[in-house]
Design an enzyme around this catalytic site. Structure first.
Site, mmCIF file in Angstrom:
data_model
loop_
_atom_site.group_PDB
_atom_site.id
_atom_site.type_symbol
_atom_site.label_atom_id
_atom_site.label_comp_id
_atom_site.label_asym_id
_atom_site.label_seq_id
_atom_site.Cartn_x
_atom_site.Cartn_y
_atom_site.Cartn_z
ATOM 1 N N HIS A 5 -20.082 60.841 41.288
ATOM 2 C CA HIS A 5 -20.745 61.619 42.343
ATOM 3 C C HIS A 5 -21.458 62.859 41.817
ATOM 4 O O HIS A 5 -22.141 63.549 42.597
ATOM 5 C CB HIS A 5 -19.742 61.994 43.432
ATOM 6 C CG HIS A 5 -20.294 61.825 44.812
ATOM 7 N ND1 HIS A 5 -19.512 61.632 45.925
ATOM 8 C CD2 HIS A 5 -21.572 61.818 45.275
ATOM 9 C CE1 HIS A 5 -20.264 61.513 47.000
ATOM 10 N NE2 HIS A 5 -21.522 61.634 46.630
ATOM 11 N N ASP A 32 -15.375 67.336 46.879
ATOM 12 C CA ASP A 32 -16.378 67.609 45.834
ATOM 13 C C ASP A 32 -16.954 69.013 45.974
ATOM 14 O O ASP A 32 -18.151 69.246 45.776
ATOM 15 C CB ASP A 32 -17.495 66.559 45.871
ATOM 16 C CG ASP A 32 -17.002 65.160 45.550
ATOM 17 O OD1 ASP A 32 -15.885 65.039 45.003
ATOM 18 O OD2 ASP A 32 -17.713 64.186 45.853
ATOM 19 N N HIS A 45 -17.832 65.408 38.692
ATOM 20 C CA HIS A 45 -17.989 64.623 39.918
ATOM 21 C C HIS A 45 -17.220 65.216 41.082
ATOM 22 O O HIS A 45 -17.368 64.760 42.221
ATOM 23 C CB HIS A 45 -17.626 63.147 39.699
ATOM 24 C CG HIS A 45 -16.201 62.895 39.347
ATOM 25 N ND1 HIS A 45 -15.557 61.722 39.670
ATOM 26 C CD2 HIS A 45 -15.287 63.639 38.701
ATOM 27 C CE1 HIS A 45 -14.298 61.759 39.236
ATOM 28 N NE2 HIS A 45 -14.132 62.916 38.638
ATOM 29 N N ASP A 143 -15.124 55.306 47.012
ATOM 30 C CA ASP A 143 -13.699 55.601 47.149
ATOM 31 C C ASP A 143 -13.335 56.092 48.554
ATOM 32 O O ASP A 143 -12.161 56.337 48.844
ATOM 33 C CB ASP A 143 -13.197 56.560 46.065
ATOM 34 C CG ASP A 143 -13.646 58.014 46.226
ATOM 35 O OD1 ASP A 143 -14.009 58.428 47.337
ATOM 36 O OD2 ASP A 143 -13.616 58.744 45.209
ATOM 37 N N GLU A 186 -19.907 55.849 42.476
ATOM 38 C CA GLU A 186 -18.539 55.597 42.010
ATOM 39 C C GLU A 186 -18.151 54.123 41.994
ATOM 40 O O GLU A 186 -16.965 53.794 41.948
ATOM 41 C CB GLU A 186 -17.518 56.401 42.843
ATOM 42 C CG GLU A 186 -17.701 57.910 42.778
ATOM 43 C CD GLU A 186 -17.214 58.560 41.494
ATOM 44 O OE1 GLU A 186 -16.661 57.846 40.625
ATOM 45 O OE2 GLU A 186 -17.394 59.784 41.358
#
Length: 217
Positions: A5, A32, A45, A143, A186
């Protein structure tokens, strides 16, 4: 279609330079929202949004990129994200410092608990209402889906989106007519068996078709 990411740092910078009022729907198990100063892992990421926010709980200014070798293209005059431009969907693994940012900056966040309680339809109604009038960027981390359905990814967390919930998010945003850009990240076939890799890649490809407007009828 990308790797981890952290590619969102580049894609968001480009998008925000062209459409600075873009609304960002971040579909992910993780926030994130770290920076090199707050991250316990050092993984980039986990930092794309933290690096690009226009403020933090400790400062009215964004991250100082002069401290980050190799990121000179992200000068301190570059595009930044305001908290009201961001909506999270599917959070379930959030660091303590990220929780603080989300609460103090007032970022709209829908966790898996919210999805369990309200249903994915209501969550997406609320998400799009929050970003009404903005062109939309959908940043979709594989994810966000439960690892039983998408095992070929690097930071798996149990209790994620179902197959239909995953597709609904993409379908609903596409049907809004406001989707201007999207990315899926991802997906890593090397991190699972052949069957798991194939299932994850196939799901990713199917979600992309939902981004592009495919619907049941």
């Amino acid at each position: 279609v990308g790797g981890d990411h952290s590619i969102g740092i580049g894609s968001l910078c480009g998008i925000l330079r062209v459409r600075p009022d873009t609304g960002i729907i971040w579909v992910d198990a993780h926030a994130d929202l770290n920076t090199p100063d707050t991250s316990t892992s050092g993984n980039f990421h986990g930092m794309p949004l933290g690096l690009l926010m226009n403020s933090s709980p400790d400062s009215k200014e964004g991250y100082d990129f002069s401290k980050l070798p190799g990121f000179e293209f992200l000068d301190n005059q570059g595009p930044r994200i305001a908290p009201e431009q961001l909506v999270y969907v599917g959070l379930r693994d959030v660091d303590p410092s990220e929780r603080l940012w989300i609460r103090q900056l007032g970022i709209k966040a829908f966790t898996m608990t919210d999805i369990d309680h309200l249903g994915i339809g209501k969550v997406m109604d609320l998400a799009l209402a929050h970003l009404k009038g903005r062109p939309l960027h959908l940043s979709w981390d594989i994810d966000s889906v439960d690892p039983l359905l998408a095992p070929a990814t690097g930071t798996k967390v149990r209790g994620g989106l179902t197959y239909r919930e995953a597709h609904f998010v993409a379908e609903f945003v596409a049907q809004s007519g406001d989707l201007a850009s999207a990315e899926i990240v991802e997906v890593n076939p090397t991190l699972s068996s052949d069957d798991g890799a194939n299932e994850t890649v196939e799901l990713g490809l199917q979600v992309i078709t939902s981004f592009m407007g495919k619907s049941i009828i």
